[in-house]
Design a protein around this motif. Structure first.
Motif, PDB file in Angstrom:
ATOM      1  N   GLN A  37       0.923  -1.074   0.060  1.00  0.00           N
ATOM      2  CA  GLN A  37      -0.056   0.237  -0.042  1.00  0.00           C
ATOM      3  C   GLN A  37       0.771   1.113   0.128  1.00  0.00           C
ATOM      4  O   GLN A  37       0.371   2.226  -0.634  1.00  0.00           O
ATOM      5  CB  GLN A  37      -0.890  -0.079   1.060  1.00  0.00           C
ATOM      6  CG  GLN A  37      -1.932   1.018   1.154  1.00  0.00           C
ATOM      7  CD  GLN A  37      -2.764   1.191   2.478  1.00  0.00           C
ATOM      8  OE1 GLN A  37      -2.364   0.205   3.305  1.00  0.00           O
ATOM      9  NE2 GLN A  37      -3.916   1.571   2.379  1.00  0.00           N
ATOM     10  N   VAL A  38       1.985   1.374   0.900  1.00  0.00           N
ATOM     11  CA  VAL A  38       2.857   2.305   0.646  1.00  0.00           C
ATOM     12  C   VAL A  38       3.549   2.690  -0.524  1.00  0.00           C
ATOM     13  O   VAL A  38       3.696   3.828  -1.038  1.00  0.00           O
ATOM     14  CB  VAL A  38       3.791   2.196   1.763  1.00  0.00           C
ATOM     15  CG1 VAL A  38       4.628   3.296   1.729  1.00  0.00           C
ATOM     16  CG2 VAL A  38       3.315   2.177   3.345  1.00  0.00           C
ATOM     17  N   VAL A  39       3.781   1.355  -1.284  1.00  0.00           N
ATOM     18  CA  VAL A  39       4.804   1.469  -2.247  1.00  0.00           C
ATOM     19  C   VAL A  39       3.589   2.241  -3.391  1.00  0.00           C
ATOM     20  O   VAL A  39       4.139   2.902  -4.239  1.00  0.00           O
ATOM     21  CB  VAL A  39       5.327   0.236  -2.888  1.00  0.00           C
ATOM     22  CG1 VAL A  39       5.609   0.166  -4.404  1.00  0.00           C
ATOM     23  CG2 VAL A  39       6.490   0.084  -1.903  1.00  0.00           C
ATOM     24  N   LEU A  40       2.512   1.602  -3.485  1.00  0.00           N
ATOM     25  CA  LEU A  40       1.315   2.073  -4.401  1.00  0.00           C
ATOM     26  C   LEU A  40       1.010   3.687  -4.235  1.00  0.00           C
ATOM     27  O   LEU A  40       0.842   4.186  -5.124  1.00  0.00           O
ATOM     28  CB  LEU A  40       0.205   1.233  -4.400  1.00  0.00           C
ATOM     29  CG  LEU A  40       0.349  -0.181  -5.039  1.00  0.00           C
ATOM     30  CD1 LEU A  40      -0.959  -1.062  -4.942  1.00  0.00           C
ATOM     31  CD2 LEU A  40       0.752  -0.193  -6.381  1.00  0.00           C
ATOM     32  N   VAL A  45       1.579   9.174  -6.304  1.00  0.00           N
ATOM     33  CA  VAL A  45       2.120  10.725  -5.920  1.00  0.00           C
ATOM     34  C   VAL A  45       2.978  11.074  -6.926  1.00  0.00           C
ATOM     35  O   VAL A  45       3.129  12.229  -7.543  1.00  0.00           O
ATOM     36  CB  VAL A  45       2.653  10.953  -4.520  1.00  0.00           C
ATOM     37  CG1 VAL A  45       3.271  12.280  -4.203  1.00  0.00           C
ATOM     38  CG2 VAL A  45       1.429  10.532  -3.490  1.00  0.00           C
ATOM     39  N   ILE A  46       3.814   9.898  -7.335  1.00  0.00           N
ATOM     40  CA  ILE A  46       4.994  10.568  -8.149  1.00  0.00           C
ATOM     41  C   ILE A  46       4.375  10.821  -9.511  1.00  0.00           C
ATOM     42  O   ILE A  46       4.910  11.399 -10.379  1.00  0.00           O
ATOM     43  CB  ILE A  46       6.288   9.428  -7.878  1.00  0.00           C
ATOM     44  CG1 ILE A  46       6.968   9.516  -6.970  1.00  0.00           C
ATOM     45  CG2 ILE A  46       7.169   9.322  -9.273  1.00  0.00           C
ATOM     46  CD1 ILE A  46       8.067   8.803  -6.637  1.00  0.00           C
ATOM     47  N   PHE A  51       2.634  13.858 -14.157  1.00  0.00           N
ATOM     48  CA  PHE A  51       1.586  14.204 -14.969  1.00  0.00           C
ATOM     49  C   PHE A  51       1.124  15.717 -14.915  1.00  0.00           C
ATOM     50  O   PHE A  51       0.971  16.400 -15.795  1.00  0.00           O
ATOM     51  CB  PHE A  51       0.102  13.586 -14.710  1.00  0.00           C
ATOM     52  CG  PHE A  51      -0.970  13.965 -15.349  1.00  0.00           C
ATOM     53  CD1 PHE A  51      -2.063  14.727 -14.871  1.00  0.00           C
ATOM     54  CD2 PHE A  51      -1.266  13.549 -16.597  1.00  0.00           C
ATOM     55  CE1 PHE A  51      -3.132  15.219 -15.353  1.00  0.00           C
ATOM     56  CE2 PHE A  51      -2.367  13.842 -17.354  1.00  0.00           C
ATOM     57  CZ  PHE A  51      -3.328  14.807 -16.767  1.00  0.00           C
ATOM     58  N   SER A  52       1.254  16.116 -13.726  1.00  0.00           N
ATOM     59  CA  SER A  52       0.945  17.727 -13.425  1.00  0.00           C
ATOM     60  C   SER A  52       2.027  18.586 -14.281  1.00  0.00           C
ATOM     61  O   SER A  52       1.799  19.599 -14.798  1.00  0.00           O
ATOM     62  CB  SER A  52       1.056  18.090 -12.086  1.00  0.00           C
ATOM     63  OG  SER A  52       0.077  17.519 -11.254  1.00  0.00           O
ATOM     64  N   ALA A  53       3.434  18.209 -14.262  1.00  0.00           N
ATOM     65  CA  ALA A  53       4.412  18.732 -14.790  1.00  0.00           C
ATOM     66  C   ALA A  53       4.146  18.911 -16.212  1.00  0.00           C
ATOM     67  O   ALA A  53       4.294  19.935 -17.150  1.00  0.00           O
ATOM     68  CB  ALA A  53       5.864  18.371 -14.458  1.00  0.00           C
TER      69      ALA A  53
END
Length: 139
Positions: A37-40, A45-46, A51-53
């Motif tokens: 779950q933490v890795v996903l 987030v990355i 995508f935002s950039a």
């Protein structure tokens, strides 16, 4: 150096700290699920940042006047100092030669725009090398 490796291994893998020397303990499904779950979440987030950039880069290229021909166009520019530039700008059929500094913009000269300016495509050395390699591999 070995101390840091051991510290990193114990900090990253809490199950290794719980394992005893006589019998290894299998990882429980709940701890594996929490790590997954933490890795996903981190991958999400990355991906969202990338995508935002990409989206901001695409939106800044769009013309702000609804697709009509822009009344102001930068023809060329050259750096003449660390913060000084000379820029040629086309406005309504005339070229303005501007001196641009960090604190001001000054008109240096006014020219009539030529009928049609042939702009040679700028090809970097990497692009030329890549094109040559791709042409060699094509039968």
């Amino acid at each position: 150096m070995l101390f840091f490796f051991r510290f990193f291994a114990l900090a990253c893998f809490p199950l290794m700290a719980q394992a005893s020397a006589s019998s290894p303990v299998a990882a429980s499904p709940s701890s594996l699920m929490s790590i997954a779950q933490v890795v996903l979440a981190l991958a999400f987030v990355i991906g969202l940042i990338l995508f935002s950039a990409w989206l901001l880069r695409r939106l800044s290229v769009l013309p702000m006047n609804g697709g009509q021909k822009a009344p102001l166009k930068v023809v060329s520019g050259v750096m003449v100092g660390s913060k000084e530039r000379v820029v040629v700008v086309e406005v309504e059929g005339s070229w303005l030669v501007l001196g641009v500094t960090s604190s001001s913009v000054n008109l240096l000269h006014t020219l009539t725009a030529p009928e049609q300016v042939e702009s040679a495509p700028v090809v970097s050395s990497f692009a030329a090398s890549l094109a040559a390699v791709l042409q060699r591999k094509t039968p």
